[in-house]
Design a protein around this motif. Sequence first.
Motif, PDB file in Angstrom:
ATOM      1  N   LYS A  99       7.264  -4.474  11.068  1.00 32.31           N
ATOM      2  CA  LYS A  99       7.925  -3.188  11.280  1.00 32.31           C
ATOM      3  C   LYS A  99       7.348  -2.090  10.402  1.00 32.31           C
ATOM      4  N   GLN A 100       7.146  -2.413   9.132  1.00 30.93           N
ATOM      5  CA  GLN A 100       6.642  -1.409   8.198  1.00 30.93           C
ATOM      6  C   GLN A 100       5.193  -1.025   8.530  1.00 30.93           C
ATOM      7  N   VAL A 101       4.362  -2.011   8.815  1.00 29.50           N
ATOM      8  CA  VAL A 101       2.960  -1.733   9.137  1.00 29.50           C
ATOM      9  C   VAL A 101       2.851  -0.935  10.429  1.00 29.50           C
ATOM     10  N   GLN A 102       3.622  -1.353  11.439  1.00 30.15           N
ATOM     11  CA  GLN A 102       3.545  -0.652  12.721  1.00 30.15           C
ATOM     12  C   GLN A 102       4.006   0.793  12.585  1.00 30.15           C
ATOM     13  N   THR A 103       5.086   1.018  11.849  1.00 29.74           N
ATOM     14  CA  THR A 103       5.600   2.381  11.666  1.00 29.74           C
ATOM     15  C   THR A 103       4.569   3.254  10.969  1.00 29.74           C
ATOM     16  N   LYS A 104       3.972   2.710   9.891  1.00 26.72           N
ATOM     17  CA  LYS A 104       2.965   3.486   9.161  1.00 26.72           C
ATOM     18  C   LYS A 104       1.747   3.779  10.041  1.00 26.72           C
TER      19      LYS A 104
ATOM     20  N   SER B  72       0.194  13.318   3.632  1.00 25.08           N
ATOM     21  CA  SER B  72      -0.690  13.240   2.465  1.00 25.08           C
ATOM     22  C   SER B  72      -1.945  12.483   2.868  1.00 25.08           C
ATOM     23  N   LEU B  73      -2.909  12.456   1.952  1.00 28.32           N
ATOM     24  CA  LEU B  73      -4.154  11.740   2.228  1.00 28.32           C
ATOM     25  C   LEU B  73      -3.921  10.244   2.331  1.00 28.32           C
ATOM     26  N   ASP B  74      -2.791   9.750   1.792  1.00 29.46           N
ATOM     27  CA  ASP B  74      -2.518   8.320   1.844  1.00 29.46           C
ATOM     28  C   ASP B  74      -2.441   7.806   3.277  1.00 29.46           C
ATOM     29  N   SER B  75      -1.956   8.642   4.210  1.00 29.38           N
ATOM     30  CA  SER B  75      -1.849   8.206   5.604  1.00 29.38           C
ATOM     31  C   SER B  75      -3.221   7.901   6.171  1.00 29.38           C
ATOM     32  N   LEU B  76      -4.197   8.721   5.870  1.00 30.87           N
ATOM     33  CA  LEU B  76      -5.549   8.499   6.361  1.00 30.87           C
ATOM     34  C   LEU B  76      -6.157   7.248   5.731  1.00 30.87           C
ATOM     35  N   LEU B  77      -5.923   7.052   4.429  1.00 33.46           N
ATOM     36  CA  LEU B  77      -6.446   5.861   3.746  1.00 33.46           C
ATOM     37  C   LEU B  77      -5.837   4.597   4.328  1.00 33.46           C
ATOM     38  N   PHE B  78      -4.554   4.670   4.650  1.00 33.64           N
ATOM     39  CA  PHE B  78      -3.884   3.515   5.241  1.00 33.64           C
ATOM     40  C   PHE B  78      -4.494   3.178   6.601  1.00 33.64           C
ATOM     41  N   LEU B  79      -4.715   4.221   7.426  1.00 31.82           N
ATOM     42  CA  LEU B  79      -5.285   3.996   8.752  1.00 31.82           C
ATOM     43  C   LEU B  79      -6.676   3.384   8.659  1.00 31.82           C
ATOM     44  N   LYS B  80      -7.455   3.845   7.705  1.00 32.36           N
ATOM     45  CA  LYS B  80      -8.802   3.297   7.545  1.00 32.36           C
ATOM     46  C   LYS B  80      -8.727   1.833   7.119  1.00 32.36           C
ATOM     47  N   LYS B  81      -7.726   1.497   6.291  1.00 33.60           N
ATOM     48  CA  LYS B  81      -7.605   0.115   5.819  1.00 33.60           C
ATOM     49  C   LYS B  81      -7.155  -0.808   6.948  1.00 33.60           C
ATOM     50  N   ILE B  82      -6.196  -0.347   7.763  1.00 32.63           N
ATOM     51  CA  ILE B  82      -5.741  -1.187   8.879  1.00 32.63           C
ATOM     52  C   ILE B  82      -6.862  -1.342   9.903  1.00 32.63           C
ATOM     53  N   ASN B  83      -7.669  -0.290  10.061  1.00 31.64           N
ATOM     54  CA  ASN B  83      -8.791  -0.360  11.005  1.00 31.64           C
ATOM     55  C   ASN B  83      -9.850  -1.349  10.511  1.00 31.64           C
ATOM     56  N   LYS B  84     -10.096  -1.327   9.175  1.00 27.86           N
ATOM     57  CA  LYS B  84     -11.080  -2.273   8.612  1.00 27.86           C
ATOM     58  C   LYS B  84     -10.600  -3.710   8.769  1.00 27.86           C
TER      59      LYS B  84
ATOM     60  N   TYR C 178       0.839  -1.201   0.000  1.00 23.46           N
ATOM     61  CA  TYR C 178       0.000   0.000   0.000  1.00 23.46           C
ATOM     62  C   TYR C 178       0.872   1.249   0.000  1.00 23.46           C
ATOM     63  N   PRO C 179       0.623   2.207  -0.920  1.00 23.08           N
ATOM     64  CA  PRO C 179       1.451   3.436  -0.939  1.00 23.08           C
ATOM     65  C   PRO C 179       1.186   4.262   0.304  1.00 23.08           C
ATOM     66  N   PHE C 180       2.251   4.847   0.823  1.00 30.67           N
ATOM     67  CA  PHE C 180       2.112   5.663   2.045  1.00 30.67           C
ATOM     68  C   PHE C 180       3.155   6.771   2.030  1.00 30.67           C
TER      69      PHE C 180
ATOM     70  N   ILE D 274      -1.290   7.799  13.123  1.00 34.13           N
ATOM     71  CA  ILE D 274      -2.016   8.212  14.328  1.00 34.13           C
ATOM     72  C   ILE D 274      -1.444   9.514  14.875  1.00 34.13           C
ATOM     73  N   LEU D 275      -0.117   9.602  14.950  1.00 35.87           N
ATOM     74  CA  LEU D 275       0.522  10.815  15.476  1.00 35.87           C
ATOM     75  C   LEU D 275       0.253  12.016  14.570  1.00 35.87           C
ATOM     76  N   LEU D 276       0.184  11.765  13.271  1.00 34.70           N
ATOM     77  CA  LEU D 276      -0.105  12.860  12.339  1.00 34.70           C
ATOM     78  C   LEU D 276      -1.517  13.402  12.563  1.00 34.70           C
ATOM     79  N   LEU D 277      -2.481  12.498  12.774  1.00 33.36           N
ATOM     80  CA  LEU D 277      -3.850  12.948  13.044  1.00 33.36           C
ATOM     81  C   LEU D 277      -3.921  13.757  14.339  1.00 33.36           C
ATOM     82  N   ILE D 278      -3.227  13.299  15.370  1.00 30.07           N
ATOM     83  CA  ILE D 278      -3.237  14.027  16.652  1.00 30.07           C
ATOM     84  C   ILE D 278      -2.591  15.392  16.500  1.00 30.07           C
TER      85      ILE D 278
END
Length: 805
Positions: A269-274, A208-220, A202-204, A279-283
């Motif tokens: 490692k990659q998933v956890q970092t992203k 950018s908006l990609d961070s939010l899309l990634f978070l929504k995908k990991i949450n789903k 997944y691009p990240f 999360i920190l970017l949203l906060i």
Amino acid sequence: MQNGHTKSLSLTAPSSWNPCGSAPACPSSISAVCPHFCAPQIPASLQPLSCTCSWTHTQPSEAALANKLPQKPPHFAAIPGVHPWHSHGVCFRHTEEIDFPTTSLILHIAAGSRWVAVSKLPVSHFTERPKLPDNYTQDTWQKLHEAVGAIQSSISIKYNLEELYQAVENLCSYKVSATLYKQLRQVCEEHVKAQILQFREYPFVMHSLDSLLFLKKINKCWQDHCRQMIMIRSIFLFLDRTYVLQNSVLPSIWDMGLELFRNHIISDKQVQTKTIDGILLLIERERNGEAVDRSLLRSLLSMLSDLQVYKESFEQRFLEETNCLYAAEGQRLMQEREVPEYLHHVNKRLEEEGDRVITYLDHSTQKPLIACVEKQLLGEHLSAILQKGLDSLLDENRISDLTQTYQLFSRVKGGQQILLQHWSEYIKNFGTTIVVNPEKDKDMVQELLDFKDKVDHIIEVCFQKNEKFINLMKESFETFINKRPNKPAELIAKYVDSKLRAGNKEATDEELERILDKIMIIFRFIHECGAAFTSKLEGMFKDMELSKDVMVQFKQYMQNQSDPGNIDLTVNILTMGYWPTYTPMEVHLNSEMIKLQEVFKTFYLGKHSGRKLQWQTTLGHAVLKAEFKEGKKEFQVSLFQTLVLLMFNEGDEFSFEEIKMATGVEDSELRRTLQSLACGKARVLIKNPKGKDVEDGDKFIFNDDFKHKLFRIKINQIQMKETAEEQVSTTERVFQDRQYQIDAAIVRIMKMRKTLGHNLLVSELYNQLKFPVKPGDLKKRIESLIDRDYMERDKDNPNQYHYVA
């Protein structure tokens, strides 16, 4: 029930219940009594009120084995949607095996106020344990495997859930639980492993908006996984409650699912970092004022907490970034903003971070998070905040800002202590400007009273009556008020004298009491003025109280007189030793005044024989009623002013000499009196010729055209300025009062030391005496004590003294 070879199940239920119909969840009244029972089909109108369960023992039944049921009877429970057995719409499920040879369950359900009929299900006893059909284990697992795959793929399950549950129960009953658990774990693990690919590809890109899309995908992915594990566990519930429960080393099916997701998804490692970066970017965006998806944050952070990686993967980085953010923000805003605005911002930040804890952060983060904000926005700037803005807040009496300052500083270690120090310095500095400036002597006492009222109000309202602030305020007052020896005490004495002279002309009795109480508080801050001085002041207050009682009795006495007169007389009885010495002055009172004086004298001496009354005319005052063209007025005047004005009832014009002869007032006192009546603001008389000073030959005319906006007017007497000689005299009297304390201190020191050198004695005296004293004055007191044989000089060393017992 008799012992035999049969087993029966007895159910009591209303005959109107529909099997497998829609109905509410298990009533709490049943669950509380029998937790293994659940009836999702019971209509709300026929909810059972109670149930009782009882077990009885029988011999093994051949029919039980013939029907391939477990030899050992289970407890019974039910989950909506899974119905292994039915009887009148009540669903039961095997939940665990009981170690009885054989048992029958009798369940009674009371509906409404009556018992209903009982239905029985006979079960035959097994003669021997039946064998499983060939390939039963493999075929059954294949069904279960397909069902798990359907759940994981979110497609329909082609098998009945009741059938699947029964299949798991049968496998467990024939000792294949270990294999079944291992196979289930393997299937779940393969599915979870496959999920990682979508996140690695997944691009990240940060910011950018990609961070939010990634978070929504990991949450789903997380929400899907939880939903799948719940359904899988419901099918394998018998396995979870028997085999897994008996093996402490094995995680439950739900915990197994958490472990797999943690090991293969979130620990990557990659998933956890992203995930953490997103999360920190949203906060960060929220802290900058942007609106963010708080429900997404709450779900993701709950995921980290459930997976037990919250602290190590998120909290540490979150606190580090928070620390850096507020450290930079504190430095910048301290330069840009005024103190009240800065403190308001700090309070706002603390509220925001507290709200984050409530809304989406784990509760364990609250303490370190708030501590971080307090340290960077307050702890690092305590001195700077107070130096920059405390004085102005106190000068302007900014109550709300001072309250916020106290509350915020109380949150930080050492905050109250540094606030106390600045508070003390402010009081000392401000008070010193009042005391040491001779130009303020006229208003010194009133300014001290006003300042004391101000700091008292701040302590009560802003500092929550904190004892430390109260005590330090007292110490600070004591420090600055004694920077100018004698003068504050002298001015306080004169202020008290003026208030008592004015009596109730300026204030009511209650107001006067409050003023005198406040003055005494200020007076106590002054280093001791001498026991005699203090006792005199206390005597003055005592005189005022006794005078009130005397006047109550005199009023009652006058009511019994045949001719009470038209004048309302009030007399203050002053003990001569307590009050300043006043020069007696004989004046010519009118006959009515003289008569009233004699009445009071007779009354008083009748109660206190042996005493002597001396009238102090200089302290007398009166209220006069007057009529002018404009109308009636009342005047608050001194006794001397009263005698002058009463003359104008006999004529409209009198010369200075005529007034002097008629009143008997002393020359200089009369001139000041006439000045107040003819040359002041309220000119009741007209002086001819005009001028500020009263000269011989001046004439005074009643001003019938007098006008004033008030009905009651106070005409102040022109006060004589205190001469230099009087100031010296006052200082000398204060010193005389202090001599007794000096003598007592010398004797006390010599009695303890027996022998002491002159310099050491003087040094010890300076430590003990609370008021300033000159070395020459101390030497005089030492000589006086030697003359009176309290101590003596050493024969060989004149600078050394011996105590004489």
